[in-house]
Design an enzyme around this catalytic site. Sequence first.
Site, PDB file in Angstrom:
ATOM      1  N   CYS A 154     -12.350  56.680   6.971  1.00  0.00           N
ATOM      2  CA  CYS A 154     -12.633  55.479   6.173  1.00  0.00           C
ATOM      3  C   CYS A 154     -13.709  54.696   6.919  1.00  0.00           C
ATOM      4  O   CYS A 154     -14.117  55.071   8.004  1.00  0.00           O
ATOM      5  CB  CYS A 154     -11.378  54.626   6.073  1.00  0.00           C
ATOM      6  SG  CYS A 154      -9.992  55.491   5.355  1.00  0.00           S
ATOM      7  N   TRP A 185     -10.920  56.804   2.272  1.00  0.00           N
ATOM      8  CA  TRP A 185     -10.680  58.200   1.914  1.00  0.00           C
ATOM      9  C   TRP A 185      -9.179  58.385   2.129  1.00  0.00           C
ATOM     10  O   TRP A 185      -8.677  58.185   3.234  1.00  0.00           O
ATOM     11  CB  TRP A 185     -11.474  59.156   2.809  1.00  0.00           C
ATOM     12  CG  TRP A 185     -11.294  60.589   2.415  1.00  0.00           C
ATOM     13  CD1 TRP A 185     -11.988  61.288   1.475  1.00  0.00           C
ATOM     14  CD2 TRP A 185     -10.314  61.495   2.920  1.00  0.00           C
ATOM     15  NE1 TRP A 185     -11.522  62.579   1.387  1.00  0.00           N
ATOM     16  CE2 TRP A 185     -10.473  62.732   2.248  1.00  0.00           C
ATOM     17  CE3 TRP A 185      -9.310  61.388   3.871  1.00  0.00           C
ATOM     18  CZ2 TRP A 185      -9.689  63.845   2.501  1.00  0.00           C
ATOM     19  CZ3 TRP A 185      -8.511  62.502   4.130  1.00  0.00           C
ATOM     20  CH2 TRP A 185      -8.713  63.708   3.445  1.00  0.00           C
ATOM     21  N   LYS A 209     -18.017  62.278   3.985  1.00  0.00           N
ATOM     22  CA  LYS A 209     -19.125  62.791   4.792  1.00  0.00           C
ATOM     23  C   LYS A 209     -18.728  62.971   6.252  1.00  0.00           C
ATOM     24  O   LYS A 209     -19.201  63.872   6.925  1.00  0.00           O
ATOM     25  CB  LYS A 209     -20.307  61.809   4.730  1.00  0.00           C
ATOM     26  CG  LYS A 209     -21.533  62.259   5.479  1.00  0.00           C
ATOM     27  CD  LYS A 209     -22.139  63.508   4.860  1.00  0.00           C
ATOM     28  CE  LYS A 209     -23.378  63.958   5.591  1.00  0.00           C
ATOM     29  NZ  LYS A 209     -23.822  65.285   5.099  1.00  0.00           N
TER      30      LYS A 209
HETATM   31  C1  AGP Z   1     -20.568  70.324   4.944  1.00  0.00           C
HETATM   32  O1  AGP Z   1     -21.232  70.391   3.696  1.00  0.00           O
HETATM   33  C2  AGP Z   1     -19.276  69.554   4.831  1.00  0.00           C
HETATM   34  N1  AGP Z   1     -19.509  68.249   4.357  1.00  0.00           N
HETATM   35  C3  AGP Z   1     -18.434  69.607   6.089  1.00  0.00           C
HETATM   36  O2  AGP Z   1     -17.992  70.936   6.258  1.00  0.00           O
HETATM   37  C4  AGP Z   1     -19.115  69.154   7.403  1.00  0.00           C
HETATM   38  O3  AGP Z   1     -20.078  70.094   7.791  1.00  0.00           O
HETATM   39  C5  AGP Z   1     -18.020  69.083   8.484  1.00  0.00           C
HETATM   40  O4  AGP Z   1     -17.088  68.085   8.120  1.00  0.00           O
HETATM   41  C6  AGP Z   1     -18.574  68.788   9.877  1.00  0.00           C
HETATM   42  O5  AGP Z   1     -19.205  67.533   9.887  1.00  0.00           O
HETATM   43  P1  AGP Z   1     -20.067  67.127  11.181  1.00  0.00           P
HETATM   44  O6  AGP Z   1     -21.207  68.079  11.271  1.00  0.00           O
HETATM   45  O7  AGP Z   1     -20.494  65.710  10.900  1.00  0.00           O
HETATM   46  O8  AGP Z   1     -19.151  67.235  12.381  1.00  0.00           O
END
Ligand code: AGP
Length: 608
Positions: free
Chosen positions: A2, A75, A603
Amino acid sequence: MCGIIGYIGFRDSKEVLLKGLKKIQYRGYDSMGLVIATEQGFKRIRSVGDVRQLRNKVAKQGSCSGSWGLGHSRWATHGAPSEENAHPHKAEHIYVVHNGIIENAEELKAWLKGPFLSETDSEVVAHCLLDSYKQKGSLKGAIFDTISKIKGEYAIAVMSEKYPNELFAFKKGPSLLVGLGEKEIFLSSDVQVFLPYTKKVVFLQDGEVAHVEGENEVSFYSEGGEKIEKRITALDAKAEETDKEGYPYYMLKEIYEQPDCVLNVIGEHIKKQDVEININKGSGILDQVIRQKRLNIVACGSSYYAALYGKYVIERFSRVFVEVDMASEFRYRSPILADQVPVLLISQSGETADTLAVMKMFQELSLPVLSLCNVMHSSLDRGASAHMYMLAGVEKGVASTKAFTSTLVTLFLLALALGKKNGQLGGSEKEQLINSLLSLPDQMEKILARTQEYVDAAHLVRALKSFIYLGRDIYYPLALEGALKMKELTYRHAAAYPAGEMKHGPLALVDENMAIVGLTPQSHVYKKTLGNLEEARSRKGKLILIGTEGDKVASSLSEYFLSIPACNEYLSSILCVLPLQLMAYHTACALGHNVDQPRNLAKSVTVE
Ligand code: AGP
């Protein structure tokens, strides 16, 4: 995952909070809320959905101006996305916003009186604070008492009707920053919230408490309650004013920014046509990798798939052994951490809880940590002992694109640098590889110019319910990434396998309802891969192939053939990512999905 915001200052806090929530809604957009201290008293407004819905609701409230308040983007971890579960949560005069998970919430609930109006663990914090307040007689005392009672990971900001013009903040785990402006003070999960107003920041550490008293004064306390001095950092990051610049979604804009991102990485690590990896504060770490002949790489999601690509290229060009792990598995499998073997942690956000937990494991053993992230001053960037950057600019789309591609190119160059350093990579081969890389941005532009092909493919693909992605060798990590993009954006089932694995079981899945996306550029595994795809086709699977332009054999096998320019196979695997991204993007659009904010996702995964 969040986002929390607090503000005290001379501006209209409603606007500061709403603008700030827009900047952090990538962290969670199930629901949003704010509370503002107005002349008529505290006004709490909450809504499901993203900041637009909240702004509409605030507008309907009529006058809602005040000089201090809290905001939150949610979230859902405990309790469905709903207005009742949206933050801020309250208990009588106390209001809280929370990022993280309170692991002993149910135990606490058992002896707290309530009433509990939501299903969340966060509301329990408000009641815990109220209960402690009634015992301790002060909100600060209540905070220290609550810290001693709650377990889990949290970043929490608090305000109370009994403490005008004061805010409190405390954390354990997720980031919580204090922005120090002129006659205004900010609390936030993310620097982007207050960068437009100030670059002076204090990073709160686990167990510490911040107490903001008015627009000019903030004091800090250790977990034991002693007043402490905190260093003020002047950020060199700039306020990333991003908007869609005419694109329908941030994700499409970010897909089209990829050639420039690759140029950024080239500019960072190639000098005079030769590779010179630029590592901030820690270039000695590569010597350590060479000495140990070993490198651990740990990450999550797309960053993990990029790490798998890194294994192929680093081992191929430098013969350094690379072990790749998913952070969520690595931290619990009692890994054997060989003395002085460095770990590379990859994270676009630099805030992924599992990846940060691995960083902590290495820090506690005084083992070297090299970071590759996209957000300067993120928790990973601040905690690592040596730093590399993806240089992709702010990535707003939840489905990662440009950061992923920048990571691949960075790992490709890291592989060349290690091979150059330990003599495993000959000069002429290195030059050829670098020249191939220098042509990559132009080749990417060619692919990106052929949008109609992907729109057309999407109209075939949107009717299909299930996907298998196949690739061999260096293309397998890209097959994993392609499947993830399709899952994330279309909500359809998509699984990736090494093409050679099909006969060991997955082939049973293939019938006329199955789409097989095959990565078949010219390479040393081309013929084998094509053979696997023909086996799938003979069982009525629908082939969508990504291959080298002019490849009539592959094209004749496929329902749709998406071509890429001919180039070195270690780079054609990177080029494959564009058709994979565009096919998923256009299919999601054809299905009417919100591409930037896919359901159930956020994200930055700042909780386990
Ligand atoms: C990728 O499209 C996803 N949103 C997700 O798998 C992301 O790559 C994963 O949560 C890792 O995030 P980060 O690279 O910020 O650690």
